[in-house]
Design a protein around this motif. Structure first.
Motif, mmCIF file in Angstrom:
data_model
loop_
_atom_site.group_PDB
_atom_site.id
_atom_site.type_symbol
_atom_site.label_atom_id
_atom_site.label_comp_id
_atom_site.label_asym_id
_atom_site.label_seq_id
_atom_site.Cartn_x
_atom_site.Cartn_y
_atom_site.Cartn_z
ATOM 1 N N GLY A 191 76.348 77.876 42.270
ATOM 2 C CA GLY A 191 75.414 78.976 42.443
ATOM 3 C C GLY A 191 76.033 80.350 42.217
ATOM 4 N N LEU A 192 75.712 81.290 43.099
ATOM 5 C CA LEU A 192 76.230 82.653 42.973
ATOM 6 C C LEU A 192 77.751 82.670 42.971
ATOM 7 N N MET A 193 78.353 81.764 43.760
ATOM 8 C CA MET A 193 79.811 81.709 43.834
ATOM 9 C C MET A 193 80.408 81.421 42.461
ATOM 10 N N ALA A 194 79.802 80.495 41.728
ATOM 11 C CA ALA A 194 80.319 80.134 40.408
ATOM 12 C C ALA A 194 80.081 81.250 39.394
ATOM 13 N N TYR A 195 78.917 81.863 39.452
ATOM 14 C CA TYR A 195 78.567 82.889 38.469
ATOM 15 C C TYR A 195 79.263 84.226 38.729
ATOM 16 N N LEU A 196 79.340 84.625 40.020
ATOM 17 C CA LEU A 196 79.749 86.000 40.322
ATOM 18 C C LEU A 196 80.927 86.102 41.289
ATOM 19 N N GLY A 197 81.447 84.943 41.736
ATOM 20 C CA GLY A 197 82.630 84.959 42.581
ATOM 21 C C GLY A 197 82.389 85.319 44.027
ATOM 22 N N THR A 198 81.144 85.316 44.476
ATOM 23 C CA THR A 198 80.822 85.576 45.877
ATOM 24 C C THR A 198 79.658 84.699 46.305
ATOM 25 N N ASN A 199 79.683 84.252 47.567
ATOM 26 C CA ASN A 199 78.552 83.491 48.099
ATOM 27 C C ASN A 199 77.662 84.377 48.973
ATOM 28 N N SER A 200 77.845 85.692 48.854
ATOM 29 C CA SER A 200 77.039 86.643 49.617
ATOM 30 C C SER A 200 75.884 87.150 48.766
ATOM 31 N N ALA A 201 74.677 86.711 49.112
ATOM 32 C CA ALA A 201 73.503 87.196 48.380
ATOM 33 C C ALA A 201 73.330 88.698 48.578
ATOM 34 N N TYR A 202 73.790 89.213 49.723
ATOM 35 C CA TYR A 202 73.689 90.651 49.971
ATOM 36 C C TYR A 202 74.589 91.437 49.017
ATOM 37 N N GLU A 203 75.796 90.931 48.799
ATOM 38 C CA GLU A 203 76.697 91.593 47.853
ATOM 39 C C GLU A 203 76.097 91.610 46.451
#
Length: 307
Positions: A191-203
């Motif tokens: 998910g976001l971790m793979a695409y953008l390096g963070t698992n924080s949807a707020y970030e």
């Protein structure tokens, strides 16, 4: 914490915990028994932090006179219609693993708000957190829902959701890749971790607001997949939907909420319950036991679902 709140531990009547990965069972509140603890310790049905909940609750209750320990609506609540269990190949079956506690609690809260019973309504509820589950609630039963732990549905801050089957199969046979690495790619590093390096949807929301075009596209894609999942469940309910409810931490994100609304508001009114109140949901289930409004169930064959 109890001392700071001036609560006498010896007056506690009930301890209620989140349930873990057990055998598929009916919705409800369950007494923590030896079979449940054994299944959780062995991790027969998977490893997850919620497996510790029942063990901790049972240990606390043992130190309090006349105190009983329960779990409520664990993630393995299974109310799927038989037709929803088929995948396309007999070696594979769809299973119900989702945010049952929060989805059920929010469904009941909405019903109270409009002076109706949860069991009278058709709802689509999307829990949007570290994992994302979208359920079709028909008259109090979740008759279809994506397997949100490591299987299917929208990608989330740390889970890959549905992936192309052929490409995933080929990756499994690449040199040097291990089963553990595949599992982490699906759950934890997807998910976001793979695409953008963070698992924080707020970030990611802040990145999108600051003009990061890639972050905005990925955020839109997550909203798109949630909206598409909601649309598919509207067909499961044959278009008879009283409300679509968005809940969980990501429902604070107005950009995603508005994106989803543009996709699904033609189906039914969209209601927002920001955040998740699972602690309150556990307490409410315990309170209903104390008042005698519901009866606790046993974790045994009588309440297990043949999935």
């Amino acid at each position: 914490e109890l001392e700071d709140s001036h609560i006498d531990l010896n007056k506690v009547q009930i301890v209620v915990a989140r349930g873990g990965l057990l055998k598929p069972i009916k919705s409800g509140v369950y007494r923590i028994n030896e079979r449940m603890k054994s299944d959780l310790k062995k991790g027969l049905f998977g490893e997850h932090a919620s497996n510790l909940g029942a063990l901790i609750a049972d240990d606390i209750a043992k130190h309090i006179p006349d105190c009983k320990a329960y779990i409520a609506d664990p993630v393995v609540v299974d109310e799927l219609e038989d037709v929803a269990r088929y995948t396309g190949h007999p070696k594979f079956k769809r299973y119900s693993i989702f945010h049952a506690l929060n989805q059920k609690a929010i469904g009941r809260a909405y019903a109270r708000l409009i002076n109706r019973k949860y069991e009278e309504l058709n709802l689509i509820i999307a829990h949007m957190g570290g994992g994302i589950s979208v359920g079709a609630h028909r008259f109090g039963r979740v008759i279809d829902v994506n397997q949100a732990l490591d299987g299917e549905g929208p990608f989330s801050p740390e889970r890959s959701g549905t992936l192309p089957a052929g490409a995933l199969a080929r990756m499994c046979f690449e040199d040097g890749i291990t089963l553990d690495e595949i599992r982490k790619m699906i759950t934890g590093h997807g998910g976001l971790m793979a695409y953008l390096g963070t698992n924080s949807a707020y970030e990611v929301e802040l990145m999108a607001q600051d003009g990061n075009e890639e972050a905005r596209k990925i955020q839109d894609a997550m909203g798109y997949q949630i909206g598409k999942e909601i649309g598919s469940l509207s067909a499961v309910l044959k278009g008879n939907v009283d409300a679509i409810i968005l809940t969980g931490g990501i429902s604070h994100n107005t950009m995603i909420v508005e994106y989803i609304k543009t996709m699904v508001s033609f189906i039914a009114p969209v209601v927002i319950y920001p955040g998740e109140d699972e602690m309150h949901a556990l307490a409410w289930n315990g309170f209903m036991i104390i008042k005698g409004e519901i009866q606790a169930k046993e974790y045994d064959e009588s309440n297990m679902v043949d999935a």
